[in-house]
Design a protein around this motif. Structure first.
Motif, PDB file in Angstrom:
ATOM      1  N   SER A   1      32.504  32.050  37.738  1.00  0.00           N
ATOM      2  CA  SER A   1      30.981  32.395  37.533  1.00  0.00           C
ATOM      3  C   SER A   1      30.895  33.402  36.285  1.00  0.00           C
ATOM      4  N   ARG A   2      31.747  33.892  35.728  1.00  0.00           N
ATOM      5  CA  ARG A   2      31.798  34.695  34.396  1.00  0.00           C
ATOM      6  C   ARG A   2      33.000  34.935  34.048  1.00  0.00           C
TER       7      ARG A   2
ATOM      8  N   ARG B   1      30.988  32.610  44.007  1.00  0.00           N
ATOM      9  CA  ARG B   1      30.920  33.042  45.412  1.00  0.00           C
ATOM     10  C   ARG B   1      29.384  32.903  45.597  1.00  0.00           C
TER      11      ARG B   1
ATOM     12  N   ASN C   1      41.740  30.533  38.773  1.00  0.00           N
ATOM     13  CA  ASN C   1      41.320  31.861  37.861  1.00  0.00           C
ATOM     14  C   ASN C   1      40.949  32.995  38.472  1.00  0.00           C
TER      15      ASN C   1
ATOM     16  N   ILE D   1      36.681  34.421  31.846  1.00  0.00           N
ATOM     17  CA  ILE D   1      37.510  33.394  31.488  1.00  0.00           C
ATOM     18  C   ILE D   1      37.210  32.160  32.088  1.00  0.00           C
TER      19      ILE D   1
ATOM     20  N   TYR E   1      47.589  46.306  40.805  1.00  0.00           N
ATOM     21  CA  TYR E   1      47.271  45.229  40.066  1.00  0.00           C
ATOM     22  C   TYR E   1      48.717  44.244  39.685  1.00  0.00           C
TER      23      TYR E   1
ATOM     24  N   LYS F   1      49.955  40.560  40.689  1.00  0.00           N
ATOM     25  CA  LYS F   1      50.472  39.376  40.050  1.00  0.00           C
ATOM     26  C   LYS F   1      51.967  39.160  40.233  1.00  0.00           C
TER      27      LYS F   1
ATOM     28  N   GLU G   1      34.412  31.849  48.266  1.00  0.00           N
ATOM     29  CA  GLU G   1      35.069  33.365  48.125  1.00  0.00           C
ATOM     30  C   GLU G   1      36.434  32.782  48.695  1.00  0.00           C
TER      31      GLU G   1
ATOM     32  N   VAL H   1      41.606  39.655  27.387  1.00  0.00           N
ATOM     33  CA  VAL H   1      40.663  39.081  26.687  1.00  0.00           C
ATOM     34  C   VAL H   1      39.353  39.818  26.994  1.00  0.00           C
TER      35      VAL H   1
ATOM     36  N   THR I   1      36.451  40.502  28.600  1.00  0.00           N
ATOM     37  CA  THR I   1      35.625  40.102  29.617  1.00  0.00           C
ATOM     38  C   THR I   1      35.214  41.376  30.482  1.00  0.00           C
TER      39      THR I   1
HETATM   40  N1  LIG Z   1      40.708  39.558  30.895  1.00  0.00           N
HETATM   41  C1  LIG Z   1      41.722  39.838  30.689  1.00  0.00           C
HETATM   42  O1  LIG Z   1      42.484  40.375  29.876  1.00  0.00           O
HETATM   43  C2  LIG Z   1      43.023  39.248  31.738  1.00  0.00           C
HETATM   44  C3  LIG Z   1      44.293  39.447  31.291  1.00  0.00           C
HETATM   45  C4  LIG Z   1      45.508  39.075  32.248  1.00  0.00           C
HETATM   46  C5  LIG Z   1      44.986  38.327  33.230  1.00  0.00           C
HETATM   47  N2  LIG Z   1      43.659  37.945  33.622  1.00  0.00           N
HETATM   48  C6  LIG Z   1      43.371  37.318  34.708  1.00  0.00           C
HETATM   49  O2  LIG Z   1      42.578  36.312  34.363  1.00  0.00           O
HETATM   50  C7  LIG Z   1      41.828  35.696  35.555  1.00  0.00           C
HETATM   51  C8  LIG Z   1      40.206  35.937  35.051  1.00  0.00           C
HETATM   52  O3  LIG Z   1      40.006  37.296  34.350  1.00  0.00           O
HETATM   53  P1  LIG Z   1      38.412  37.709  33.790  1.00  0.00           P
HETATM   54  O4  LIG Z   1      38.843  38.588  32.813  1.00  0.00           O
HETATM   55  O5  LIG Z   1      37.863  36.494  33.553  1.00  0.00           O
HETATM   56  O6  LIG Z   1      37.991  38.361  34.976  1.00  0.00           O
HETATM   57  P2  LIG Z   1      36.441  38.774  35.271  1.00  0.00           P
HETATM   58  O7  LIG Z   1      35.596  38.736  34.255  1.00  0.00           O
HETATM   59  O8  LIG Z   1      36.251  40.211  36.077  1.00  0.00           O
HETATM   60  O9  LIG Z   1      35.880  37.619  36.380  1.00  0.00           O
HETATM   61  C9  LIG Z   1      36.663  37.361  37.613  1.00  0.00           C
HETATM   62  C10 LIG Z   1      36.103  36.048  38.296  1.00  0.00           C
HETATM   63  O10 LIG Z   1      37.163  36.097  39.501  1.00  0.00           O
HETATM   64  C11 LIG Z   1      35.975  35.648  40.430  1.00  0.00           C
HETATM   65  N3  LIG Z   1      36.385  36.404  41.802  1.00  0.00           N
HETATM   66  C12 LIG Z   1      36.942  37.588  42.009  1.00  0.00           C
HETATM   67  N4  LIG Z   1      37.229  37.858  43.366  1.00  0.00           N
HETATM   68  C13 LIG Z   1      36.724  36.640  43.939  1.00  0.00           C
HETATM   69  C14 LIG Z   1      36.855  36.255  45.255  1.00  0.00           C
HETATM   70  N5  LIG Z   1      37.391  37.154  46.390  1.00  0.00           N
HETATM   71  N6  LIG Z   1      36.557  34.849  45.547  1.00  0.00           N
HETATM   72  C15 LIG Z   1      36.114  34.297  44.816  1.00  0.00           C
HETATM   73  N7  LIG Z   1      35.918  34.439  43.349  1.00  0.00           N
HETATM   74  C16 LIG Z   1      36.419  35.882  43.019  1.00  0.00           C
HETATM   75  C17 LIG Z   1      34.734  36.410  39.875  1.00  0.00           C
HETATM   76  O11 LIG Z   1      33.734  36.211  40.844  1.00  0.00           O
HETATM   77  P3  LIG Z   1      32.390  37.032  41.074  1.00  0.00           P
HETATM   78  O12 LIG Z   1      31.535  36.994  39.977  1.00  0.00           O
HETATM   79  O13 LIG Z   1      31.962  36.730  42.301  1.00  0.00           O
HETATM   80  O14 LIG Z   1      32.786  38.647  41.223  1.00  0.00           O
HETATM   81  C18 LIG Z   1      34.863  35.935  38.629  1.00  0.00           C
HETATM   82  O15 LIG Z   1      34.366  34.788  38.355  1.00  0.00           O
HETATM   83  C19 LIG Z   1      42.123  36.820  36.646  1.00  0.00           C
HETATM   84  O16 LIG Z   1      42.913  36.307  37.425  1.00  0.00           O
HETATM   85  C20 LIG Z   1      42.670  37.986  35.675  1.00  0.00           C
HETATM   86  O17 LIG Z   1      43.495  38.783  36.944  1.00  0.00           O
HETATM   87  C21 LIG Z   1      42.821  38.619  32.801  1.00  0.00           C
END
Ligand SMILES: NC(=O)c1ccc[n+]([C@@H]2O[C@H](COP(=O)([O-])OP(=O)(O)OC[C@H]3O[C@@H](n4cnc5c(N)ncnc54)[C@H](OP(=O)(O)O)[C@@H]3O)[C@@H](O)[C@H]2O)c1
Length: 213
Positions: A10-11, A33, A79, A13, A135, A139, A54, A168, A170
């Motif tokens: 949805s948003r 979701r 993701n 990465i 967190y 992981k 979900e 990243v 986000t």
């Molecule tokens: N950004 C970083 O710097 C970073 C660094 C290391 C690892 N990561 C990992 O990379 C992945 C993506 O991160 P991001 O930065 O893109 O995060 P984000 O912008 O917060 O987006 C998270 C995504 O996961 C979905 N999500 C969360 N809980 C969910 C659930 N229970 N069921 C279904 N979908 C769910 C969210 O959907 P909704 O819109 O519905 O909430 C959204 O699409 C994550 O696993 C994160 O831990 C990110």
């Protein structure tokens, strides 16, 4: 054309990955979701099918599996993840759901299927015994479960990795993070395109280099 499932699109990465793979001609299955209100996901151009999921809901996972039965998936990227929640919810979403989703779906992937589970550098224990924070611990638990399952998955013809996507910009990474979504998703795309059985079991970065466990 090859096909990919991106869970949590949805948003951030996940949304960037949909855009990247769709622009390269892939058939993209993307989960959110809120499939009835897909927001930016609904306006990306390309061969994109939107599904509701979900990741803690087994009934929705079963419905997704049925909908994808004849789709011959080549790639699955799990993701979806969260940073702030109770320890139990972090474990459910970040550690348990990715493994359950893969276990349910890899049997219906094409032979030679590739799987990427999004972990984090914050889940690298680097030999330490102490907590990495809620967190980081979630992981690290994902990484441990991945290593427990890796042998079974390779026997099913799957090549799988856990990946740190970079720090990243986000909602989760914040505006001061190192790299943009486009930089991260281009790197992930390039790694996944060339991924093969020799990569199976690795902890990699978005640039394809080894990350310490
Ligand atoms: N950004 C970083 O710097 C970073 C660094 C290391 C690892 N990561 C990992 O990379 C992945 C993506 O991160 P991001 O930065 O893109 O995060 P984000 O912008 O917060 O987006 C998270 C995504 O996961 C979905 N999500 C969360 N809980 C969910 C659930 N229970 N069921 C279904 N979908 C769910 C969210 O959907 P909704 O819109 O519905 O909430 C959204 O699409 C994550 O696993 C994160 O831990 C990110």
């Amino acid at each position: 054309m090859p096909s990919i499932l991106i869970v949590g699109a949805s948003r951030g990465i996940g949304l960037g990955l949909v855009s990247q793979f769709a622009s390269e001609g892939y058939r993209v299955h993307a989960t959110t979701r809120t499939p009835g209100a897909p927001g930016k996901l609904g306006s990306i151009k390309g061969d994109i099918q939107i599904h509701g999921l979900e990741v803690r809901d087994d009934t929705q996972l079963d419905e997704l599996a049925v909908n994808l039965e004849n789709e011959n998936l080549d790639i699955l990227i799990h993701n979806a993840g969260i940073y702030e929640a109770t320890r139990d919810v972090l474990m459910e979403v970040n550690a348990e759901a990715p493994i359950r989703t893969c276990e349910r779906l890899i049997e219906q992937m094409n032979s030679g299927g590739r799987v990427v589970l999004m972990t984090s550098q914050l889940g690298a224990r680097r030999g330490k015994d102490e907590s990495l924070g809620n967190y980081g611990d979630s992981k690290a638990a994902l990484n441990d479960r991945f290593r427990e399952k890796a042998k079974d998955w390779s026997e099913q013809g799957i090549s799988a990795v856990v990946m740190h996507p970079g720090w990243v910009r986000t909602d989760m990474g914040g505006e001061n993070a190192d790299i943009s979504v486009v930089e991260s998703t281009r790197g992930i795309f390039s790694f996944v395109e060339s991924m093969n059985s020799s990569d199976h079991g690795r902890f990699v970065t978005w640039e394809g280099s080894d990350h310490p466990w």
